[in-house]
Scaffold this active site. Structure first.
Site, PDB file in Angstrom:
ATOM      1  N   HIS A  20       0.814  -1.215   0.000  1.00 59.79           N
ATOM      2  CA  HIS A  20       0.000   0.000   0.000  1.00 59.79           C
ATOM      3  C   HIS A  20       0.851   1.270   0.000  1.00 59.79           C
ATOM      4  CE1 HIS A  20      -4.270  -0.569  -0.152  1.00 59.79           C
ATOM      5  NE2 HIS A  20      -4.242  -1.554   0.712  1.00 59.79           N
ATOM      6  N   ASP A 225      -9.159 -10.045 -17.559  1.00 59.33           N
ATOM      7  CA  ASP A 225      -9.285 -11.057 -18.616  1.00 59.33           C
ATOM      8  C   ASP A 225      -7.935 -11.189 -19.325  1.00 59.33           C
ATOM      9  OD1 ASP A 225      -9.862 -12.663 -20.763  1.00 59.33           O
ATOM     10  OD2 ASP A 225     -11.456 -11.398 -21.575  1.00 59.33           O
TER      11      ASP A 225
END
Length: 281
Positions: A20, A225
């Site tokens: 982070h 994808d």
């Protein structure tokens, strides 16, 4: 860091871990979608990356010096519960009838989670304050009115707090209202922080207490994808023993609704937390 594990059946799992200090969930999702774009033969990512952090991010207050906090280790237990489409719609309808306002699936999930966990703790004093935090994307609040394509870290912690008795005894609409009131404070609180004012409590301070946070993964774009369609499921694999949390995601395809993955109570509270969650959803 990414790792791909291929199985003899032809399926595969993509593992991702990130810091982070470099990026938030949206930035990580944008990164792996860029990889998917290249894997599918596109000449460039569909979202053009923005790296100009200095032009976007305000100068925050200076960090206080001192020793790092010592994490308290909990024996947190996992619990996963699915919300049906009908149960979500029913809760939204209740809130609309009670307030004349609309709410999101996130609002419903967090409200039910917070109430179930608070009830399971069975706090003796109803005036004891209970809190939770959740992460809000702040890109739309940056200089210039937006930063689509920014890969970096740009979330702001929203904290909601109330007396435990109020959370335990409220109906769903009442707890949802608490969540929405906290969300409504985001622009003003972020503006103060961006102007260099010190916001108390520090939105990025990890207290490592039994308080907890919720993270919504449904819109991060982690379902990239790579050429074979989107994944059947996206889950959180690594839970830290000193951070109580819940993650809102999607159940395995083709099932509809929401899947909530939690590790936010210890063994003594788990049976009642499970009962409250199952009753709520």
């Amino acid at each position: 860091m990414m790792q791909v594990t291929e199985f003899t059946c032809g399926g595969f799992v993509v593992g991702l871990t990130s810091s982070h200090t470099m990026t938030d969930g949206l930035g990580a999702g944008q990164f792996i979608n860029a990889i998917g774009d290249y894997a599918r033969g596109l000449p460039k990512p569909r979202v053009t990356p923005i790296w100009s952090r200095d032009e976007l991010i305000p100068n925050p207050p200076k960090l206080l010096s001192g020793p790092l906090p010592t994490p308290r280790i909990f024996q947190l237990r996992r619990l996963t519960v699915d919300l049906s489409v009908d149960s979500i719609a029913d809760a939204k309808s209740q809130f609309l009838q009670a307030t004349g306002r609309r709410c999101s699936t996130f609002d419903v999930a967090v409200a039910r989670l917070w109430q179930a966990r608070t009830r399971s703790l069975r706090l003796a004093d109803p005036s004891t304050r209970v809190s939770l935090g959740f992460f809000a994307d702040a890109r739309h609040l940056l200089r210039g009115g937006g930063a689509a394509g920014f890969y970096g870290n740009c979330f702001y912690t929203v904290t909601v707090s109330a007396e435990s008795g109020a959370v335990v005894g409220a109906d769903t609409a009442g707890v949802v209202a608490m969540i929405r009131d906290a969300k409504a404070r985001l622009p003003a609180e972020f503006a103060r922080w961006a102007a260099g004012e010190r916001v108390e409590p520090d939105p990025y301070d990890l207290s490592f207490s039994y308080e907890w946070f919720v993270s919504d993964w449904t819109r991060l774009g982690l379902d990239a994808d790579y050429g074979w369609g989107t994944p059947s499921q996206v889950i959180s694999f690594a839970f830290l023993p000193f951070m109580a949390k819940a993650i809102i995601g999607a159940p395995p395809a083709p099932k509809a609704g929401v899947r909530i993955m939690t590790q936010c109570v210890e063994e003594v509270n788990l049976p009642e937390f499970r009962d409250e969650m199952e009753a709520a959803f």
